[in-house]
Design a protein around this motif. Structure first.
Motif, PDB file in Angstrom:
ATOM      1  N   HIS A 117       0.854  -1.183   0.000  1.00 43.87           N
ATOM      2  CA  HIS A 117       0.000   0.000   0.000  1.00 43.87           C
ATOM      3  C   HIS A 117       0.897   1.242   0.000  1.00 43.87           C
ATOM      4  N   ARG A 126      -1.068   0.700  -8.528  1.00 39.40           N
ATOM      5  CA  ARG A 126      -0.879  -0.537  -7.763  1.00 39.40           C
ATOM      6  C   ARG A 126      -1.283  -1.739  -8.605  1.00 39.40           C
ATOM      7  N   THR A 127      -2.389  -1.634  -9.299  1.00 39.28           N
ATOM      8  CA  THR A 127      -2.851  -2.725 -10.151  1.00 39.28           C
ATOM      9  C   THR A 127      -1.830  -3.035 -11.236  1.00 39.28           C
ATOM     10  N   LEU A 130       1.098  -4.944  -9.746  1.00 37.78           N
ATOM     11  CA  LEU A 130       0.762  -6.328  -9.426  1.00 37.78           C
ATOM     12  C   LEU A 130       0.619  -7.169 -10.693  1.00 37.78           C
ATOM     13  N   ILE A 145       0.326 -12.181  -2.431  1.00 44.18           N
ATOM     14  CA  ILE A 145      -0.090 -10.801  -2.175  1.00 44.18           C
ATOM     15  C   ILE A 145      -0.776 -10.752  -0.818  1.00 44.18           C
ATOM     16  N   PRO A 166      -8.664  -2.896  -1.388  1.00 42.94           N
ATOM     17  CA  PRO A 166      -9.263  -3.861  -2.315  1.00 42.94           C
ATOM     18  C   PRO A 166      -9.586  -5.189  -1.627  1.00 42.94           C
ATOM     19  N   GLU A 170     -11.656  -8.426  -5.730  1.00 43.13           N
ATOM     20  CA  GLU A 170     -11.243  -7.271  -6.535  1.00 43.13           C
ATOM     21  C   GLU A 170      -9.794  -7.412  -6.996  1.00 43.13           C
ATOM     22  N   VAL A 171      -8.920  -7.872  -6.106  1.00 46.07           N
ATOM     23  CA  VAL A 171      -7.514  -8.058  -6.479  1.00 46.07           C
ATOM     24  C   VAL A 171      -7.392  -9.114  -7.565  1.00 46.07           C
ATOM     25  N   SER A 174      -8.650  -7.819 -10.854  1.00 44.00           N
ATOM     26  CA  SER A 174      -7.796  -6.785 -11.428  1.00 44.00           C
ATOM     27  C   SER A 174      -6.553  -7.355 -12.104  1.00 44.00           C
ATOM     28  N   LEU A 175      -6.115  -8.537 -11.677  1.00 42.04           N
ATOM     29  CA  LEU A 175      -4.929  -9.154 -12.270  1.00 42.04           C
ATOM     30  C   LEU A 175      -5.185  -9.666 -13.683  1.00 42.04           C
ATOM     31  N   THR A 187      -6.929 -17.940  -0.377  1.00 43.72           N
ATOM     32  CA  THR A 187      -7.644 -16.663  -0.313  1.00 43.72           C
ATOM     33  C   THR A 187      -8.230 -16.582   1.092  1.00 43.72           C
TER      34      THR A 187
END
Length: 215
Positions: A117, A126-127, A130, A145, A166, A170-171, A174-175, A187
């Protein structure tokens, strides 16, 4: 050994952050890293946002060959000194990068982004980092992560900046990973006790994602 890059506004922020105190972090590895990596076979590892080196040193002690990245030269110098003291300096390359501008060459058997962060980075930055982290994983390797899922329970509404943490879905979304090539292995959300600098105590929830590149 230390690699360097050009100065940036992000670097200036984190330089001031680390120069304010002689030591910021405990020097211990992040517990979620230990939990998720302890049973893995050591190979090459990339530690993103390594700070003062706690994670990188622990990885090296477990037999990993580590590239440890931070934007702050001050943090990297401290980390390199701690690694020498721990006897693992020859197993770690310390690389100075603003990850929104440059990224270490891979691939790596493990890419770790622990609490990645930043108050000076936008969500899309950030996205992007990653996604580059995922692209740096070797076949059979792991992307790990860990992040905060919210503010500590003792934080008052008037104290908390307007920040979106996030969620795990969402993470992962986003990947934009090819689900045929990646397997989601962990997870989890973990609640833990935390103490504020002023002594207030409370609870905080963190999230951890471990995914493996199959091919």
């Amino acid at each position: 050994m230390t690699e360097t890059s050009e100065s940036s506004a992000t670097q200036q922020f984190w330089e001031e952050f680390y120069r304010d105190r002689d030591q910021i972090w405990s020097g211990k590895p992040n517990p979620l890293l230990v939990r998720e990596v302890a049973a893995l076979t050591p190979g090459s590892a990339l530690d993103l946002g390594c700070g003062e080196g706690g994670d990188a040193i622990w990885l090296a002690e477990q037999g990993w060959r580590v590239t440890a990245v931070d934007v702050s030269a001050t943090a990297l110098r401290r980390a390199a000194g701690h690694a020498q003291d721990a006897g693992v300096g020859d197993r770690i390359v310390w690389a100075e990068h603003d990850l929104t501008e440059s990224f270490p060459d891979g691939p790596f058997d493990l890419v770790s982004a622990q609490f990645f962060h930043s108050p000076v980075a936008q969500a899309d930055e950030r996205t992007d980092v990653l996604r580059r982290a995922a692209a740096a994983v070797s076949p059979g390797g792991v992307l790990l992560i860990a992040g905060h899922a919210g503010w500590p329970s003792f934080m008052r509404e008037d104290e908390a900046p307007d920040v979106h943490f996030p969620t795990i879905p969402e993470v992962l979304d986003s990947l934009e990973l090819d689900k045929q090539n990646w397997r989601v292995e962990t997870t989890d959300e973990i609640e833990r006790d935390v103490t504020a600098p002023d002594g207030r105590t409370g609870r905080r929830t963190d999230s951890v994602i471990r995914i493996r590149l199959l091919r």
